[in-house]
Every structure is written in structure tokens, then in C-alpha cells.
Design an enzyme around this catalytic site. Structure first.
Site, PDB file in Angstrom:
ATOM      1  N   CYS A   1       5.059  37.768  56.649  1.00 17.36           N
ATOM      2  CA  CYS A   1       3.994  38.238  57.532  1.00 17.36           C
ATOM      3  C   CYS A   1       4.175  39.727  57.804  1.00 17.36           C
ATOM      4  CB  CYS A   1       4.026  37.477  58.851  1.00 17.36           C
ATOM      5  SG  CYS A   1       3.671  35.715  58.701  1.00 17.36           S
TER       6      CYS A   1
ATOM      7  N   GLU B   1       4.369  41.279  60.595  1.00 17.14           N
ATOM      8  CA  GLU B   1       5.346  41.577  61.642  1.00 17.14           C
ATOM      9  C   GLU B   1       6.763  41.671  61.077  1.00 17.14           C
ATOM     10  OE1 GLU B   1       2.238  38.963  63.809  1.00 17.14           O
ATOM     11  OE2 GLU B   1       2.976  39.278  61.774  1.00 17.14           O
TER      12      GLU B   1
ATOM     13  N   ARG C   1     -11.167  40.835  62.526  1.00 11.93           N
ATOM     14  CA  ARG C   1     -10.485  39.787  63.301  1.00 11.93           C
ATOM     15  C   ARG C   1      -9.751  40.338  64.513  1.00 11.93           C
ATOM     16  NH1 ARG C   1      -6.692  36.761  59.386  1.00 11.93           N
ATOM     17  NH2 ARG C   1      -6.713  38.739  58.223  1.00 11.93           N
TER      18      ARG C   1
ATOM     19  N   CYS D   1       2.597  34.226  64.350  1.00  8.89           N
ATOM     20  CA  CYS D   1       2.742  32.809  64.021  1.00  8.89           C
ATOM     21  C   CYS D   1       4.059  32.282  64.587  1.00  8.89           C
ATOM     22  CB  CYS D   1       2.696  32.604  62.509  1.00  8.89           C
ATOM     23  SG  CYS D   1       4.146  33.233  61.625  1.00  8.89           S
TER      24      CYS D   1
ATOM     25  N   TYR E   1      14.587  26.930  70.894  1.00  5.41           N
ATOM     26  CA  TYR E   1      15.940  26.950  70.334  1.00  5.41           C
ATOM     27  C   TYR E   1      16.294  28.400  70.059  1.00  5.41           C
ATOM     28  CZ  TYR E   1      19.651  26.571  66.828  1.00  5.41           C
ATOM     29  OH  TYR E   1      20.818  26.712  66.132  1.00  5.41           O
TER      30      TYR E   1
ATOM     31  N   TRP F   1      18.674  30.581  68.085  1.00  5.10           N
ATOM     32  CA  TRP F   1      19.689  30.652  67.042  1.00  5.10           C
ATOM     33  C   TRP F   1      20.795  31.632  67.410  1.00  5.10           C
ATOM     34  CZ3 TRP F   1      20.555  34.923  63.614  1.00  5.10           C
ATOM     35  CH2 TRP F   1      21.477  34.650  62.600  1.00  5.10           C
TER      36      TRP F   1
END
Length: 224
Positions: free
Chosen positions: A44, A46, A72, A78, A115, A117
Site C-alpha cells: 500500500c 502508506e 476518492r 487498511c 495485538y 507485536w
């Protein structure tokens, strides 16, 4: 946002490159990336912007936004991007679309109860070997770092002997400040005589450091 829109206008192709992201770093510079669509799962925009920023010397991204083609507008990251941002840059903010227009929010607001990591790894705070006695006896509990991201939480204090010596500890606070805004009390906490000595002293570790650069004043403690 305008930097992302400009990149999309100049380099978007409506097929493989359809989203641009712009990232603001700790020095006020803007880094731009485009997505790379592929059916196997290309990155992506980002994530590309994060890599571009890192290659350009950024170490503490402050803000990121993505813009889509064909009108858009601003796009929310995401799920994968949210997880990456939360893991690697938990203090970053993101511009997202809302019913009332765009809004700047902490990335942690986009991924509540996630979560983490990064929490499964203990961050390392490295020191020259000569600092070991002062850290052990408690006379040194502050260190100043440049482009060396750390966060509050457990840490392994690593002293660079031929065979590394490690102490378990915790980073208790981090404060970002320009070098020329460090005061005498902060300077003395890190072993300097006064604030006037900080720049020259830190250049022993970071030769390219400038008075206008932002550093992080890190306070820590040693377990036990």
C-alpha cells in the site's frame, strides 16, 4: 494532503498506482509514496511512504495521510497498514475521512485492543561501555538520543564491551526537544556541565547533529 494529491496527479496511472500517501517526519519534511498493485498483494502507499521516509533519514514519523485517485479523496488505512503503523510507530497520527470531513487521530484509535507485536520484543537501549558504572550505581538515569526511536516500557540496557553486558530495566519517559532548548538541569542529569556543552558532547556520538535538530531525552531505571 496536497503532496499526496500532487504525486498522484504526476505519477498515478489509474491501474497499478492508484493511491498516494504523504508522511510528515520529525524534522518537518514530507515523504511521498505510491501503492504498487499486484494480485499477489503489492504494498500500500502508506507502507511505501514509510520506507521512503526511512531511506530519507526519518526516524520518528509524526503524521501520515493517503489519497485515492478518481476523486476518492482521503482514504483510511487498511487493516494491515494500521497494524504496521501501530507496531512500528505507535505515536504517529493519521488523517482519516469522517462524516464531518477529515480528522487527525492517533493510530491507536484506529486499532483499539489490538495485538501489539512490538510488545513481544524487548527494546534495546545501547550505551558505550564507559557508562556501565554510572548506570549501575544510579548516578546516570538520563540519556539523550538522536534518530534512535524508543518508547516507554521494558528495555534491555546493552553496554558495548567485547562481550556485551546487559541489564534489564525500563524506560520511564521520553521527551522530544530541540538541542538548543535543553536546559542546564537536563544537561547535568546526563552528565554535562551545562546546556552549553550538550551539542559538542552529543556530536561525539552523532557527528552531523545540529543545534536545531530534535533529540529525545530518555529517562530510565534499572530493575532490581
Amino acid at each position: 494532503m496536497e503532496a499526496a494529491r500532487s504525486a498522484l496527479r504526476d505519477s498515478g496511472d489509474g491501474d497499478i498506482h492508484t493511491v498516494a500517501a504523504a508522511l510528515l517526519d520529525e524534522s518537518g519534511r514530507v515523504h511521498v509514496g505510491l501503492n504498487l498493485y499486484h494480485f499477489t498483494g503489492g504494498p500500500c502507499a502508506e507502507l511505501v511512504a514509510l520506507a521512503v521516509a526511512r531511506a530519507g533519514g526519518a526516524r520518528a514519523p509524526r503524521l501520515i495521510v493517503a489519497v485515492g485517485d478518481d476523486g476518492r479523496g482521503v482514504l483510511a488505512p487498511c487493516g494491515r497498514d494500521r497494524q504496521v503503523l501501530a507496531d512500528y510507530y505507535p505515536d504517529i497520527h493519521v488523517i482519516v475521512p469522517t462524516g464531518e470531513g477529515t480528522q487527525v487521530v492517533p493510530v491507536t484509535d484506529l486499532l483499539p485492543h489490538t495485538y501489539r507485536w512490538g510488545n513481544q520484543r524487548i527494546q534495546r537501549l545501547r550505551f558505550r561501555a564507559t557508562y556501565l558504572p554510572a548506570v549501575r550505581d544510579g548516578s546516570k538515569r538520563v540519556t539523550m538520543r538522536f534518530r534512535d526511536p524508543v518508547q516507554v516500557g521494558p528495555a534491555l540496557l546493552v553496554f558495548e564491551f567485547d562481550d556485551e553486558v546487559c541489564l534489564r530495566g525500563r524506560i520511564t519517559s521520553t521527551v522530544a526537544k530541540r538541542v538548543d532548548s535543553i536546559n542546564d538541569d537536563e544537561a547535568r542529569e546526563d552528565g554535562f556541565t551545562s546546556a552549553a556543552d550538550v551539542l559538542a558532547g552529543l556530536r561525539d556520538h552523532y557527528p552531523a547533529l545540529q543545534a536545531s535538530d530534535e533529540i529525545v531525552v530518555v529517562r530510565f531505571e534499572v530493575d532490581g
